[in-house]
Write a protein that holds these residues in place. Sequence first.
Motif, PDB file in Angstrom:
ATOM      1  N   MET A 193       0.816  -1.212   0.000  1.00 20.59           N
ATOM      2  CA  MET A 193       0.000   0.000   0.000  1.00 20.59           C
ATOM      3  C   MET A 193       0.854   1.268   0.000  1.00 20.59           C
ATOM      4  SD  MET A 193      -2.950  -1.080  -0.458  1.00 20.59           S
ATOM      5  CE  MET A 193      -3.633   0.579  -0.455  1.00 20.59           C
ATOM      6  N   ARG A 197       0.228   4.398  -2.699  1.00 20.61           N
ATOM      7  CA  ARG A 197       0.097   5.817  -2.374  1.00 20.61           C
ATOM      8  C   ARG A 197       1.182   6.653  -3.043  1.00 20.61           C
ATOM      9  NH1 ARG A 197      -3.782   6.186   1.220  1.00 20.61           N
ATOM     10  NH2 ARG A 197      -4.299   4.362   2.495  1.00 20.61           N
ATOM     11  N   ILE A 232      -6.709  -2.480   2.484  1.00 20.98           N
ATOM     12  CA  ILE A 232      -5.900  -1.303   2.812  1.00 20.98           C
ATOM     13  C   ILE A 232      -5.336  -1.407   4.227  1.00 20.98           C
ATOM     14  CG2 ILE A 232      -5.979   1.192   3.207  1.00 20.98           C
ATOM     15  CD1 ILE A 232      -8.139   1.315   1.019  1.00 20.98           C
TER      16      ILE A 232
END
Length: 256
Positions: A193, A197, A232
Motif C-alpha cells: 500500500m 500511495r 488497505i
Amino acid sequence: MLSVRGLSKTFGPKRVLDGVDLDLATGESLVVIGGSGTGKSVLLRCILGLETPDAGEILWRDRPLAEGRAEFMDEFGMLFQNAALFDSLPVWRNVAFRLLRQMPKARARDIAVEKLARVGLGPEVADLYPAELSGGMRKRAGLARAIAADPRVIFFDEPTTGLDPIRAATINELIRGIVDETGATAITITHDMSSVRAIADRVALLDRGRLRWQGTVAQMDTAQDDYLRDFIAGRARPMARGPALDLAPDPTLGRE
C-alpha cells in the motif's frame, strides 16, 4: 492508450480472470491491487502476450493489440519482480540489452550509464555483474533497463518485493519521478500500500478475477467497500466454512 474489454482466462477448472474491463489513459499511472490468486499477474501476462485470453480483447490506441504488437513491443518497458537480470552479462549490458540491437556498442553503453545514474547508480556499477549487487541495487538496475529505450508504457511487477522499507520508498520515489518526467503510461501490480500511495494516479482492485473497485487514491481512502477497506488496513477476513480442504495443486501457481 490501453483498454481491456471482457477479458477472461481459465486454467483448468479455475477461472482466474472473469470479464475484466479496464481503461488506461495516456500518461496515467494505474496500480492494480488484490490478494494473491486474484488475477493481477495473469492480467499483466495477457497484455504482454505471454498468455492468450479465452475471451475478450485488448486494445492498443483504439485498435486490437494483436494488430499492433510490433509497435507495442517497441514502446514498452518492464521491471520484473526480481529484476530478472542476466547473470552472465555485466550491468551495463543488461541495461542496454535492447539498445545493442539498435546502435553502436559505445553509444549503447553511454545511454546505459546515463540511465544507471538516473536511478542512483554510479558509473562504477556498469562493469559489475548482478551477483555483485545488493537486492536494492539489482532492482534499480532493472529499473534502468526498463527505461533505457525511453518507453511510452512501463509495467512494474511488484517493484518493492523483497526490499526493506527505506529501499522500497526509494524505488517508489524513482518510479513516480520517472513517470512524471517522461510522461510514460504505467501499470503497476503490487500488494504494497505504500507503493500504491506513492505511485498511483488511479487504483483498481481485482477480486476473484473481476474488477471490484477503481478510483483515485483519495477516493480509495473514503470508499465504503468492505473488502477494499480490509485490504488497505491489512485486516484478516473470516475463513469461509465448507467441506474438507482441497489439496489439489493450484493450476495458477507461478502465475500469480
